[in-house]
Design an enzyme around this catalytic site. Structure first.
Site: not given
Ligand SMILES: *Cc1c(COP(=O)(O)O)cnc(C)c1O
Length: 464
Positions: A112
């Site tokens: 993120k």
């Molecule tokens: C948020 C997150 C995801 C999923 O991301 P999406 O936006 O739902 O596709 C996958 N892995 C980790 C470690 C995350 O923090």
């Protein structure tokens, strides 16, 4: 570039207004009116660019002069200079046909950061331009909060308040959020669960007078700027594979661990722009609404499961409507109808011809808890590569579904030490990176509140 809503209920707006609006005012999601199309020539020119230069090229297509070029370059450079790896998102080859795109080299060790480092700097830029303070309000089950706080801590013109459910985020996630001492950060530890936090946020945003007086802004993954930032690493990974000259890298497949359809939508957007992407493999865990959609054409929430990959423990995928819009031939009326039906009947069923289209692009696999741990153990013993449980879902899905005669890049969305609880079960010993180990020594800053809107609002008014 103009931006519109998937439900057709807002007038066309520019990029900055789209970022500030977050969710479209008509309840839909914001999409660009046209997706820029890349020629072979342009792709060839981008082949050797650094991550930041590539981001600058791609962002420019969507921002279209709204932010002066030199200013945009500075925003991007600042955003990615916080990453620990010089390549920002390096590709690791564990086999010729299976490569891992590491997205966890940012400040909070989860993918993120790629979007939220940029969004934080973008908000700061907008605040300077508009001479107004931006208040960011969000709820998190872990990764988003840490990443959003890291994206704006200490920045002028921005204050951020993040709600997390008291005692229900992992220790590392809690420390990442609460050891930040900057005065523009407020952590509220709410008595209740993540859904309570979400509900409070939703109701405070619905308080229009309050929202406008304090310029309240959201940071959740439906913001188009987050999708845009995530598009870049698909290009970057494609170029890294292409320069290896392995097999016929004419197309590259991607396997993407996803819950909200955010990360994988960014891959879909890259494909629509003209990047030679083969299949997009959608990897989920036992919360498999998206797997069922791709395989059966029915989008319907089912029972909630707690898994080793909690950031994908999601029932309703907030970005799904963006894909639906393109699947329905960019027809906002059809999308509105389907979303209304979803609200009333709790499910969407698409006709067979559309399902065929879905399956031409996507393949999907939901990874069960045992399979997830087994994948971590197997890749560790075979290739000496340690994965976190989210990444393991992506790799397990790729092993199941990928065409081994082509190259598949699996996205690694978190550093393994961030989800050490799962590794201990296998068991695999691991050490915390020094940046994470240091968090255990730092003082924590958080305010515990009851799960009522008024208690949260009172804390916000004190903070603002
Ligand atoms: C948020 C997150 C995801 C999923 O991301 P999406 O936006 O739902 O596709 C996958 N892995 C980790 C470690 C995350 O923090």
């Amino acid at each position: 570039m103009e931006y519109i809503s998937t439900r057709g209920g807002i007038g066309a707006i520019g990029f900055i207004d789209a970022v500030l609006m977050g969710l479209a005012d008509d309840g839909g999601l914001i999409v660009p009116r046209h997706i820029p199309q890349l020629s072979q020539d342009m792709l060839a020119k981008w082949q050797k660019l650094s991550y930041a230069d590539l981001a600058l090229e791609i962002f420019s297509l969507y921002i279209d002069g709204e932010i002066p070029h030199a200013e945009l370059r500075k925003l991007i450079q600042t955003s990615y200079s916080t990453f620990r790896h010089p390549e920002v998102t390096p590709v690791r080859r564990i086999r010729d046909d299976l490569q891992i795109l590491e997205l966890f080299h940012g400040p909070t060790f989860a993918f993120k950061d790629v979007a939220l480092q940029f969004l934080g700097n973008l908000y700061s830029y907008i605040s300077r331009q508009n001479h107004s303070i931006i208040h960011i309000l969000g709820a998190t089950s872990g990764d988003t909060g840490a990443s959003a706080i890291e994206g704006v801590r200490g920045k002028d013109g921005i204050r951020i308040c993040i709600l997390h459910p008291h005692g229900k985020v992992s220790k590392v996630q809690e420390l990442q959020m609460t050891t930040v001492g900057d005065p523009n950060v407020l952590n509220l530890s709410v008595d209740g669960n993540f859904d309570d936090c979400q509900r409070i946020i939703k109701e405070l945003f619905a308080d229009v007078a309050f929202k406008q007086e304090y310029h309240l802004r959201a940071i959740n993954s439906i913001n188009f700027a987050r999708i845009l930032a995530q598009t870049v690493y698909y290009f970057y990974a494609y170029f890294r594979v292409a320069e290896q000259g392995v097999q016929a890298a004419s197309v590259v497949n991607f396997s993407v661990p996803t819950g909200n359809f955010g990360d994988i939508f960014a891959g879909y957007l890259a494909k629509k722009m003209g990047l030679p992407v083969g299949k997009l493999i959608l990897a989920t865990n036992e919360n498999n609404i998206l797997e069922r959609f791709v395989n059966e054409g029915v989008y319907e929430p089912s029972e909630f499961h707690m898994t080793y990959s909690p950031s994908m423990d999601i029932q309703v995928a907030s970005n799904f409507e963006r894909y639906l819009y393109y699947l329905c031939g960019e027809n906002a009326g059809t999308v509105s109808g389907l979303m209304n039906a979803f609200k009333q009947e709790g499910k969407i069923t698409i006709p067979a011809d559309l399902l065929t289209q879905v399956q031409q692009i996507f393949a999907a696999y939901g990874v069960e808890n045992d399979e997830c741990l087994a994948a971590i153990g197997e890749v560790y013993s075979k290739y000496d590569y340690l994965m976190d449980p989210h990444t393991a879902c992506g790799v397990a899905a790729a092993e199941k579904l990928a065409n081994k005669a082509e190259v598949t890049v699996a996205l690694s969305t978190a550093h393994p030490a961030k989800f050490g609880e799962a590794l201990e079960l296998i068991p695999i010993e691991f050490t915390h990176p020094p940046e994470i180990a240091a968090l255990f020594e730092k003082p924590q800053h958080q305010t515990r509140v009851s799960g009522s809107n008024n208690a949260v609002k009172a804390e916000l008014l004190r903070f603002f």
